[in-house]
Scaffold this active site. Structure first.
Site, mmCIF file in Angstrom:
data_model
loop_
_atom_site.group_PDB
_atom_site.id
_atom_site.type_symbol
_atom_site.label_atom_id
_atom_site.label_comp_id
_atom_site.label_asym_id
_atom_site.label_seq_id
_atom_site.Cartn_x
_atom_site.Cartn_y
_atom_site.Cartn_z
ATOM 1 N N LEU A 132 0.862 -1.176 0.000
ATOM 2 C CA LEU A 132 0.000 0.000 0.000
ATOM 3 C C LEU A 132 0.901 1.229 0.000
ATOM 4 O O LEU A 132 1.920 1.262 0.706
ATOM 5 C CB LEU A 132 -0.888 0.027 1.247
ATOM 6 C CG LEU A 132 -2.203 -0.759 1.223
ATOM 7 C CD1 LEU A 132 -2.844 -0.714 2.604
ATOM 8 C CD2 LEU A 132 -3.152 -0.219 0.184
ATOM 9 N N ASP A 133 0.541 2.246 -0.760
ATOM 10 C CA ASP A 133 1.325 3.479 -0.798
ATOM 11 C C ASP A 133 1.364 4.128 0.582
ATOM 12 O O ASP A 133 0.441 3.936 1.392
ATOM 13 C CB ASP A 133 0.713 4.471 -1.798
ATOM 14 C CG ASP A 133 0.778 3.969 -3.231
ATOM 15 O OD1 ASP A 133 1.693 3.182 -3.535
ATOM 16 O OD2 ASP A 133 -0.079 4.375 -4.041
ATOM 17 N N PRO A 134 2.398 4.946 0.875
ATOM 18 C CA PRO A 134 2.440 5.652 2.163
ATOM 19 C C PRO A 134 1.196 6.498 2.428
ATOM 20 O O PRO A 134 0.784 6.639 3.577
ATOM 21 C CB PRO A 134 3.691 6.529 2.032
ATOM 22 C CG PRO A 134 4.586 5.769 1.104
ATOM 23 C CD PRO A 134 3.652 5.126 0.107
ATOM 24 N N ALA A 174 -1.770 5.749 1.627
ATOM 25 C CA ALA A 174 -2.945 4.875 1.738
ATOM 26 C C ALA A 174 -2.936 4.186 3.095
ATOM 27 O O ALA A 174 -1.896 3.983 3.712
ATOM 28 C CB ALA A 174 -2.937 3.835 0.626
ATOM 29 N N ARG A 215 -4.742 4.692 -8.564
ATOM 30 C CA ARG A 215 -4.231 5.967 -9.082
ATOM 31 C C ARG A 215 -4.443 6.073 -10.588
ATOM 32 O O ARG A 215 -4.741 7.146 -11.115
ATOM 33 C CB ARG A 215 -2.747 6.129 -8.731
ATOM 34 C CG ARG A 215 -2.539 6.493 -7.271
ATOM 35 C CD ARG A 215 -1.073 6.617 -6.911
ATOM 36 N NE ARG A 215 -0.422 5.327 -6.858
ATOM 37 C CZ ARG A 215 0.690 5.011 -7.525
ATOM 38 N NH1 ARG A 215 1.256 5.882 -8.319
ATOM 39 N NH2 ARG A 215 1.230 3.821 -7.394
#
Length: 315
Positions: free
Chosen positions: A47-49, A51, A185
């Site tokens: 998971l992205d930072p 998120a 995204r």
């Protein structure tokens, strides 16, 4: 006097972590691993930072089955901002373009979202962990290099608009249930492109990954509060076989289970009550211990594909 490090302990199972904002998935993994003082652990899809939400972490023997979670469907709640385009598709990179999107209507937004339903092709963003000649794309992107990416097939089982807030920079809340490899995204970027105003993700929370959802999550704060209570921590883990709940289950007699654990194919005609030739099955002992996964072959044979080191009882 030299301080000796506390020896790592064997921990087995799956922790469904509520990944906080601001941490990478690996940072969250390492923090959880320290709380458990675990010998071995890995995450199952980053998971992205920016998120948050469901991040399954596999400990010990459960790491053998992490691929099932990497390949699983995911679900997200997200907010897209229209009239804004960034280099990464979220707020973690510089702005590329801004415009007044106040002319966009709710009807236009619904119509645009409807074009991205079911089986679609999606171009992965440059800011992703995909690799080009051994280099992650996000590293190339940060150095100003852009690589042509081929569209990849993904499936959107659900892409639902929950709320729209119109204005100069309209915001759209969406619920997304998608196949593996889908980039939220990219959905924001594509929606903005379809409407001609640009789009980016401003909020993202994963609500489901494979069989796990928000109701099973544990926070880092909870783990840290129990860091000196290993038995209490272990109670928070889902079973080693929990990533495999979609697979049929077969119980082997003690003698067959013994040879299965040695890596030998065994014959069990009862398997045809639950599975067909070519299916993968979860294999248990008569005592209820999880032994691993096997492939059903001709003649009722079950060939071991992943075997756990020791029997893991069902939760």
């Amino acid at each position: 006097m030299v301080n000796k490090k506390k020896p790592r302990r064997p921990v087995h199972g799956v922790l469904i972590l509520d990944k906080p904002l601001g941490l990478s998935s690996n940072q969250a993994l390492q923090a959880a691993k320290r709380c458990f003082n675990a010998a071995k652990a890995g995450h199952t899809g980053a998971l992205d930072p920016l998120a948050s939400g469901v991040l399954p972490l596999c400990f010990g023997e459960a790491t053998k089955f992490s691929q099932y979670l990497l390949d699983s469907d995911k679900r997200y709640l997200a907010t897209f901002r229209l009239g804004l385009e960034t280099a990464s598709g979220d707020l973690d990179a510089e702005t590329v373009r801004e415009c007044d999107a106040s002319a966009i209507t709710e009807a236009q937004i619904h119509a645009a979202v409807a074009k991205f339903q079911g089986d679609i092709e999606q171009v992965p963003p440059m800011f992703s962990a995909l690799k080009h000649q051994g280099q992650p794309l996000y590293k190339l992107a940060r150095s100003g290099v852009e690589i042509e990416r081929k569209p990849r097939p993904v499936t959107l089982y659900l892409y639902k608009v929950l709320a729209i807030r119109l204005g100069e920079k309209p915001e759209v809340d969406v619920d997304i249930h998608c196949s593996k490899g889908t980039y939220v995204r990219s959905l924001a970027i594509d929606l903005g492109y379809e409407l001609g105003v640009g789009g980016t993700v401003t909020a993202l929370r994963r609500t489901q990954a494979g069989p796990y959802d928000l109701s099973q999550m544990v926070t880092l704060e909870q783990l840290q509060a129990l860091s000196e209570q290993p038995e209490a921590l272990d109670q928070l883990l889902a079973s080693v076989d929990s990533p495999l709940v979609a697979l049929p289950e077969i119980t082997l007699p003690e003698s067959s289970g013994y040879y299965f654990c040695l890596g030998q194919a065994v014959i069990e005609q009862k398997v045809y009550r639950f599975a067909e030739e070519g299916d993968m099955v979860r294999v248990f002992s008569e005592a209820g211990d999880f032994l691993g996964v096997g492939l059903v072959q001709a003649g009722g044979q079950i060939a071991p594909k992943r075997v756990v080191a020791t029997g893991m009882a069902k939760n």
